[in-house]
Design an enzyme around this catalytic site. Sequence first.
Site, PDB file in Angstrom:
ATOM      1  N   ARG A  87       0.837  -1.191   0.000  1.00 27.47           N
ATOM      2  CA  ARG A  87       0.000   0.000   0.000  1.00 27.47           C
ATOM      3  C   ARG A  87       0.880   1.252   0.000  1.00 27.47           C
ATOM      4  O   ARG A  87       1.850   1.339   0.760  1.00 27.47           O
ATOM      5  CB  ARG A  87      -0.933   0.014   1.209  1.00 27.47           C
ATOM      6  CG  ARG A  87      -1.785   1.280   1.277  1.00 27.47           C
ATOM      7  CD  ARG A  87      -2.818   1.233   2.367  1.00 27.47           C
ATOM      8  NE  ARG A  87      -3.462   2.534   2.534  1.00 27.47           N
ATOM      9  CZ  ARG A  87      -4.449   2.775   3.387  1.00 27.47           C
ATOM     10  NH1 ARG A  87      -4.912   1.796   4.155  1.00 27.47           N
ATOM     11  NH2 ARG A  87      -4.976   3.978   3.478  1.00 27.47           N
ATOM     12  N   ARG A  96      -7.333   0.393  -2.743  1.00 28.57           N
ATOM     13  CA  ARG A  96      -6.241  -0.006  -1.856  1.00 28.57           C
ATOM     14  C   ARG A  96      -5.984  -1.505  -1.936  1.00 28.57           C
ATOM     15  O   ARG A  96      -6.928  -2.297  -2.017  1.00 28.57           O
ATOM     16  CB  ARG A  96      -6.575   0.357  -0.406  1.00 28.57           C
ATOM     17  CG  ARG A  96      -6.735   1.850  -0.182  1.00 28.57           C
ATOM     18  CD  ARG A  96      -7.339   2.179   1.148  1.00 28.57           C
ATOM     19  NE  ARG A  96      -7.541   3.625   1.289  1.00 28.57           N
ATOM     20  CZ  ARG A  96      -8.110   4.202   2.337  1.00 28.57           C
ATOM     21  NH1 ARG A  96      -8.536   3.460   3.340  1.00 28.57           N
ATOM     22  NH2 ARG A  96      -8.254   5.499   2.382  1.00 28.57           N
ATOM     23  N   ASP A  99      -6.435  -2.416   3.611  1.00 31.03           N
ATOM     24  CA  ASP A  99      -6.798  -1.344   4.525  1.00 31.03           C
ATOM     25  C   ASP A  99      -7.071  -1.976   5.884  1.00 31.03           C
ATOM     26  O   ASP A  99      -7.913  -2.879   5.995  1.00 31.03           O
ATOM     27  CB  ASP A  99      -8.042  -0.613   4.010  1.00 31.03           C
ATOM     28  CG  ASP A  99      -8.363   0.639   4.826  1.00 31.03           C
ATOM     29  OD1 ASP A  99      -7.420   1.230   5.376  1.00 31.03           O
ATOM     30  OD2 ASP A  99      -9.545   0.998   4.908  1.00 31.03           O
ATOM     31  N   ASP A 101      -7.967  -1.070   9.875  1.00 30.75           N
ATOM     32  CA  ASP A 101      -8.423  -0.016  10.786  1.00 30.75           C
ATOM     33  C   ASP A 101      -8.785  -0.614  12.141  1.00 30.75           C
ATOM     34  O   ASP A 101      -9.437  -1.670  12.212  1.00 30.75           O
ATOM     35  CB  ASP A 101      -9.663   0.688  10.228  1.00 30.75           C
ATOM     36  CG  ASP A 101      -9.356   1.527   9.005  1.00 30.75           C
ATOM     37  OD1 ASP A 101      -8.412   2.337   9.074  1.00 30.75           O
ATOM     38  OD2 ASP A 101     -10.045   1.367   7.984  1.00 30.75           O
TER      39      ASP A 101
END
Length: 548
Positions: A87, A96, A99, A101
């Site tokens: 990334r 992407r 990802d 989170d």
Amino acid sequence: MSEIGWEEVVIGVGSNLGDARQNIDEALRRVDGPRTRWLRRSRVFRGPAIGPGIQPDYLNAVIEVETSFAPHDLLGWLKHIESSMGRVPGVRWGARVIDLDILLWGEREQVDDRLTLPHVALGGRAFVLEPLSDLGPQRWVPRLCRTVADLCHRQRFLAPPLEVVDEVVRRRAPSETSSPVLDLARALMAIPSVTGDEGRLCAWVRDQLIREGWRVVTQVVPPEGVEDVGVVGDVEDVEDVEDVEGGEGLEGLRSDLPRLNILARSDAHDLRVVFTTHLDTVPPFIAPTEDETWLYGRGACDAKGIFAAQWVAARRLRARGVEGIGLLALVGEETTSMGAKRAHTLFSGARWIINGEPTELVLASGAKGVLALRLEARGIAAHSAYPERGRSATDALVEVLHALTHTPLPSHVAFGATTVNVGLLEGGVAPNVVAPHARAVVLIRLGAPSFEVEAAVRAIVRDRVELTVLSRAEPHPIHVPAGYEGALVRFGSDIPHLARLGTPLLVGPGSIHDAHTTHEKVAKGDLDRAADLYEQLALTLISDGSRE
């Protein structure tokens, strides 16, 4: 329930570039490590991208993990994984590869310039709430003061349903539980330590050993390229963990920390057995990954996995009350063995020195030596249309190299044939100019004493080119205890510089053919077997010594 010092965290994972399904599986493997253990993964859902332009659909899931990281350190670890998977910074909400989170951290609420907990968008994203429901629809979401089920129910009126692409909710299998050796190997491999930049890993190792109660002594080793001018480095007894800004996480370890030789002693008794290998690696850094059988990444077999096995073996011996056990971490092995050359000033020695390199768990009975040479030819430049007006340095050098690589050099039966590798070759200034200079760096693996081979090389070279000896290490036998199998190895190690400290042995898991490659790996089972072998080997040596 999490262990003391570990907390449960929920992480969202998504991808819409490349093989998104494979990217999610790879992220799951990389998240799992010594300080972060995944527990469950939701089903995998497909949904439209939220962001600018026309993008492929996203695949999304959530994973529940246990972690001993602090929030900012876990965030740094996840960013590191994203970067290692390819990334790159781009448009906000753009496509992407991966990802990651942090969505929920128990009932923690936190807002700062780097992190908001719970995640700021958690309540309004179906691609987060649907997979989150798989892990517990009655989970309470702080700040929003609602359950996941309540939030899902509201969201289903606002967004179209998501497609389920994997119906399975994965749970960690008992076979995926890490062993102490594997946990340590992952932790060591997660911190980059290319030769010359070992400082962060040295600080981490030192602090962990102190926490475990070892008697730790460190020695600062000069940077690569600094010649030895008689200063061997400061030796310091260390009793307290240093306050490294940013906490214990990878992100908090500064890149400007000094590189260290580190000696950990089990007690105040004279050292009998010292396990040792190097913390540095060849470039580039490759983050650890794994499958069911293999641990991949830089240092897997050369030599962070080995150091992990030695560390666990030393722990076991110390726990059994075996006296005089040491653990020695060295730097600089991959270039000049600078750490090993200075280790004699760190301690007075031990009866046995067990060095670790990838030998496929077979003890080395001997090792070839090394003779590194620089050959330089000087010519006279001229226009290539009139070569008779010049003298070609490349012609002279090629002629010598051909003779050197086609003439048998001295060798002894015990160490096998002497071999020549022309590793670096350069010369000339342009295709249409007779070359005024040319240079080669040659590495010779010695099957005979270096003075014999050097004499033979000088007889071949004569005065046709200039010869400079860059470094040398003699071929040497290595001790193999009775009852153990032994085999000759061709590669070099720190042993020539460690022999003054005690009788050396050489053994370790993994294959030298995997070292230094982009696919470097070691079998997980071999790491555990290596710890068993190191422990038993130490007990055998101590027992044999007591009968002498």
